[in-house]
Design a protein around this motif. Structure first.
Motif, PDB file in Angstrom:
ATOM      1  N   LEU A  38       0.968  -1.086  -0.001  1.00  0.00           N
ATOM      2  CA  LEU A  38       0.051   0.054   0.087  1.00  0.00           C
ATOM      3  C   LEU A  38       0.726   1.210  -0.164  1.00  0.00           C
ATOM      4  CD1 LEU A  38      -2.893   0.712   0.249  1.00  0.00           C
ATOM      5  CD2 LEU A  38      -2.442   1.465   2.673  1.00  0.00           C
ATOM      6  N   TYR A  39       1.896   1.094   0.853  1.00  0.00           N
ATOM      7  CA  TYR A  39       2.781   2.377   0.743  1.00  0.00           C
ATOM      8  C   TYR A  39       3.494   2.650  -0.462  1.00  0.00           C
ATOM      9  CZ  TYR A  39       6.596   5.398   2.288  1.00  0.00           C
ATOM     10  OH  TYR A  39       7.622   6.591   2.380  1.00  0.00           O
ATOM     11  N   ALA A  40       3.915   1.508  -1.165  1.00  0.00           N
ATOM     12  CA  ALA A  40       4.427   1.819  -2.449  1.00  0.00           C
ATOM     13  C   ALA A  40       3.542   2.335  -3.569  1.00  0.00           C
ATOM     14  CB  ALA A  40       4.879   0.309  -3.315  1.00  0.00           C
ATOM     15  N   SER A  41       2.372   2.088  -3.437  1.00  0.00           N
ATOM     16  CA  SER A  41       1.239   2.548  -4.343  1.00  0.00           C
ATOM     17  C   SER A  41       0.632   3.967  -4.003  1.00  0.00           C
ATOM     18  CB  SER A  41       0.118   1.458  -4.428  1.00  0.00           C
ATOM     19  OG  SER A  41       0.284   0.255  -4.873  1.00  0.00           O
ATOM     20  N   PHE A  42       0.645   4.114  -2.775  1.00  0.00           N
ATOM     21  CA  PHE A  42      -0.158   5.141  -2.258  1.00  0.00           C
ATOM     22  C   PHE A  42       0.622   6.175  -1.277  1.00  0.00           C
ATOM     23  CE2 PHE A  42      -3.484   1.997  -3.145  1.00  0.00           C
ATOM     24  CZ  PHE A  42      -4.061   2.453  -4.149  1.00  0.00           C
ATOM     25  N   GLY A  43       1.783   5.775  -0.802  1.00  0.00           N
ATOM     26  CA  GLY A  43       2.303   6.561   0.257  1.00  0.00           C
ATOM     27  C   GLY A  43       1.907   6.496   1.532  1.00  0.00           C
ATOM     28  N   LYS A  44       1.176   5.630   1.788  1.00  0.00           N
ATOM     29  CA  LYS A  44       0.655   5.359   3.377  1.00  0.00           C
ATOM     30  C   LYS A  44       0.655   3.988   3.718  1.00  0.00           C
ATOM     31  CE  LYS A  44      -2.926   9.176   2.908  1.00  0.00           C
ATOM     32  NZ  LYS A  44      -4.182   9.447   3.229  1.00  0.00           N
ATOM     33  N   ARG A  53       4.703  -0.558   6.825  1.00  0.00           N
ATOM     34  CA  ARG A  53       3.866  -1.578   7.689  1.00  0.00           C
ATOM     35  C   ARG A  53       2.935  -1.206   8.594  1.00  0.00           C
ATOM     36  NH1 ARG A  53       8.631  -3.031   5.090  1.00  0.00           N
ATOM     37  NH2 ARG A  53       9.386  -5.059   5.322  1.00  0.00           N
ATOM     38  N   TYR A  54       1.758  -1.460   8.753  1.00  0.00           N
ATOM     39  CA  TYR A  54       0.787  -0.995   9.752  1.00  0.00           C
ATOM     40  C   TYR A  54       1.074  -1.578  11.020  1.00  0.00           C
ATOM     41  CZ  TYR A  54      -2.334   1.810   6.840  1.00  0.00           C
ATOM     42  OH  TYR A  54      -2.849   2.788   6.236  1.00  0.00           O
ATOM     43  N   SER A  55       2.371  -1.173  11.630  1.00  0.00           N
ATOM     44  CA  SER A  55       3.031  -1.839  12.654  1.00  0.00           C
ATOM     45  C   SER A  55       4.192  -0.765  13.076  1.00  0.00           C
ATOM     46  CB  SER A  55       3.248  -3.326  12.771  1.00  0.00           C
ATOM     47  OG  SER A  55       3.642  -3.748  14.085  1.00  0.00           O
ATOM     48  N   ASN A  56       5.137  -1.395  13.881  1.00  0.00           N
ATOM     49  CA  ASN A  56       6.287  -0.570  14.441  1.00  0.00           C
ATOM     50  C   ASN A  56       7.382  -1.558  14.157  1.00  0.00           C
ATOM     51  OD1 ASN A  56       5.488  -2.394  16.455  1.00  0.00           O
ATOM     52  ND2 ASN A  56       7.056  -1.584  17.833  1.00  0.00           N
ATOM     53  N   TYR A 128      -2.220  -6.282   0.506  1.00  0.00           N
ATOM     54  CA  TYR A 128      -2.578  -4.767   0.618  1.00  0.00           C
ATOM     55  C   TYR A 128      -3.525  -4.427   1.786  1.00  0.00           C
ATOM     56  CZ  TYR A 128      -0.921  -2.855  -3.812  1.00  0.00           C
ATOM     57  OH  TYR A 128      -0.185  -2.478  -4.979  1.00  0.00           O
ATOM     58  N   ALA A 129      -2.944  -3.656   2.442  1.00  0.00           N
ATOM     59  CA  ALA A 129      -3.574  -2.930   3.650  1.00  0.00           C
ATOM     60  C   ALA A 129      -4.967  -2.304   3.148  1.00  0.00           C
ATOM     61  CB  ALA A 129      -2.918  -1.873   4.257  1.00  0.00           C
ATOM     62  N   GLY A 130      -6.025  -2.624   3.969  1.00  0.00           N
ATOM     63  CA  GLY A 130      -7.305  -2.293   3.470  1.00  0.00           C
ATOM     64  C   GLY A 130      -8.070  -3.218   2.609  1.00  0.00           C
ATOM     65  N   ALA A 131      -7.332  -4.357   2.128  1.00  0.00           N
ATOM     66  CA  ALA A 131      -8.066  -5.273   1.315  1.00  0.00           C
ATOM     67  C   ALA A 131      -9.076  -5.821   2.214  1.00  0.00           C
ATOM     68  CB  ALA A 131      -7.028  -6.264   0.897  1.00  0.00           C
ATOM     69  N   LEU A 132     -10.204  -6.372   1.096  1.00  0.00           N
ATOM     70  CA  LEU A 132     -11.148  -7.345   1.538  1.00  0.00           C
ATOM     71  C   LEU A 132     -11.154  -8.586   0.714  1.00  0.00           C
ATOM     72  CD1 LEU A 132     -12.224  -3.910   1.721  1.00  0.00           C
ATOM     73  CD2 LEU A 132     -14.278  -5.374   2.504  1.00  0.00           C
ATOM     74  N   ALA A 133     -12.171  -9.438   1.254  1.00  0.00           N
ATOM     75  CA  ALA A 133     -12.262 -10.600   0.285  1.00  0.00           C
ATOM     76  C   ALA A 133     -12.874 -10.212  -1.325  1.00  0.00           C
ATOM     77  CB  ALA A 133     -13.255 -11.583   1.004  1.00  0.00           C
ATOM     78  N   VAL A 140     -13.178   2.737  -1.060  1.00  0.00           N
ATOM     79  CA  VAL A 140     -12.146   3.136  -2.284  1.00  0.00           C
ATOM     80  C   VAL A 140     -11.273   4.331  -1.489  1.00  0.00           C
ATOM     81  CG1 VAL A 140     -11.739   4.636  -4.279  1.00  0.00           C
ATOM     82  CG2 VAL A 140     -13.780   2.955  -4.232  1.00  0.00           C
ATOM     83  N   GLU A 141     -10.083   4.171  -1.353  1.00  0.00           N
ATOM     84  CA  GLU A 141      -9.124   5.200  -0.914  1.00  0.00           C
ATOM     85  C   GLU A 141      -7.870   5.482  -1.581  1.00  0.00           C
ATOM     86  OE1 GLU A 141      -7.764   3.143   2.650  1.00  0.00           O
ATOM     87  OE2 GLU A 141      -9.312   3.410   3.855  1.00  0.00           O
ATOM     88  N   TYR A 142      -7.397   6.717  -1.612  1.00  0.00           N
ATOM     89  CA  TYR A 142      -6.221   7.012  -2.238  1.00  0.00           C
ATOM     90  C   TYR A 142      -6.575   7.043  -3.603  1.00  0.00           C
ATOM     91  CZ  TYR A 142      -4.870   5.122   2.090  1.00  0.00           C
ATOM     92  OH  TYR A 142      -4.726   4.664   3.594  1.00  0.00           O
TER      93      TYR A 142
END
Length: 348
Positions: A38-44, A53-56, A128-133, A140-142
């Motif tokens: 997600l970061y590579a695609s949208f910068g978040k 990553r959505y972590s530390n 991808y972060a935010g993905a669903l099944a 829709v984000e970014y």
């Protein structure tokens, strides 16, 4: 180097029951598995989230790939003394833990080289972060729809990877957002439909020749900081995640049992992340793994400041686990995969 806080479990196990050597991990899923797509695609997400990553720190699937890489050099049996709080250290320090008392001695040496090379031959992440099944349910984000697992599968088949399916492990971890998003807009999650979309992915993978598939259920999102303390939300998410009639986890587990019958040549590993996560959240679990809080997240989501001791926390932010918890999830998954019976959660 910061002082290590050690949790000694003094477990002894054998890997003689393992039936396969895994050279590659291919991952599908959402933010719990996303190592920066997600970061590579949208910068978040941005700092203080770690390298997209959505972590530390690294996520569970990265740790698992490291474990499997290292397992090729393991002796037939060895002692696992326990987990050090690796999240207190910089990634470059992980390798130095190999000879430290009460750590994952046999795994620590390869963590740096494996995790620092995302997309290497050992690990291919399509999550991808935010993905669903299913994208029809997706927000829709970014400016772009986030790839659902069907789109992730297309990305995988279009990637021209050359894989030995006999030694490739596919991991599938999705469903959290399918449960999380609908109540926010007054909709009702359709748990059977969610599992059905995962079933389509499994069918596609087995048709390609996949021999090893790992599927995780949803960890206790009903205890996340956003939900914790809100009895209405807790009841809602408990119902859709764990209740026997509509709970996603129960339906998923039953589906996996049916996959085992319909695909006898495929090895399916089902990880009860909800059960293990609940164990860690218990009073005994918090003590065993040296956590201090579940209710309070380390990063509040504003600015770049975060708590001073991330290893005290189960949750990094409102929903996502700290890298320490990711490490524990990976350890639990590794034990299940290798059919090792005496992991800390075996008595759940």
């Amino acid at each position: 180097m910061k002082a290590l806080i050690i949790v000694c479990l003094a477990l002894v196990f054998s890997i003689t029951e393992a039936t396969a050597t895994f050279t590659t991990v291919v991952s599908f899923g959402d933010s719990i598995s996303d190592n920066g797509n997600l970061y590579a695609s949208f910068g978040k997400p941005k700092s203080p989230y770690w390298k997209g990553r959505y972590s530390n720190g690294p996520v569970w699937s990265e740790y698992l790939a490291s474990f499997l890489t290292q397992s090729k050099a393991l002796s037939q049996s060895f002692e696992l003394k326990g987990f050090a709080n690796l999240a207190t250290l910089s990634l470059s320090s992980y390798a130095s833990l190999a000879n430290t008392t009460c750590v994952l001695k046999s795994f620590a040496t390869s963590i740096t080289s494996t995790i620092s090379k995302p997309g290497s031959t050992a690990f291919h992440d399509f999550a991808y972060a935010g993905a669903l099944a299913n994208i029809l349910d997706a927000e829709v984000e970014y400016q772009k729809p986030i790839p659902d697992i069907a789109s992730q599968y297309s990305n995988f088949t279009n990637s021209s990877l050359s894989l030995d399916y006999a030694s490739t492990l596919f991991t599938v971890y999705v469903g959290i957002n399918d449960i999380w998003y609908p109540p926010e807009v007054g909709a009702v999650p359709n748990t059977t439909y969610i599992v059905g979309n995962i079933s389509t992915l499994i069918s596609n993978l087995t048709s390609l020749g996949a021999k090893h598939i790992m599927v995780n259920n949803i960890f206790p999102i009903e205890s996340s900081p956003t939900v914790n303390g809100n009895s209405t939300l807790q009841a809602l998410y408990t119902y859709y995640v764990t209740d026997s009639s509509a709970g996603y986890n129960a339906i998923l587990k039953a589906k996996i049992e049916s996959w085992k019958v319909s695909h006898p040549s495929v090895t399916f590993t089902y990880n009860d992340f909800h059960g293990f996560g609940s164990h860690v959240m218990s009073a005994a679990g918090l003590t065993m793994f040296s956590f201090k809080t579940v209710a309070d997240e380390c990063y509040k989501g504003s600015g770049t400041s975060f708590c001073g001791a991330p290893t005290d926390h189960f949750f990094w932010d409102y929903l996502h686990p700290t890298t320490k918890m990711h490490l524990l999830f990976a350890g639990y998954a590794y034990y299940n995969l290798m059919v090792l019976s005496n992991w800390a959660a075996a008595s759940l």
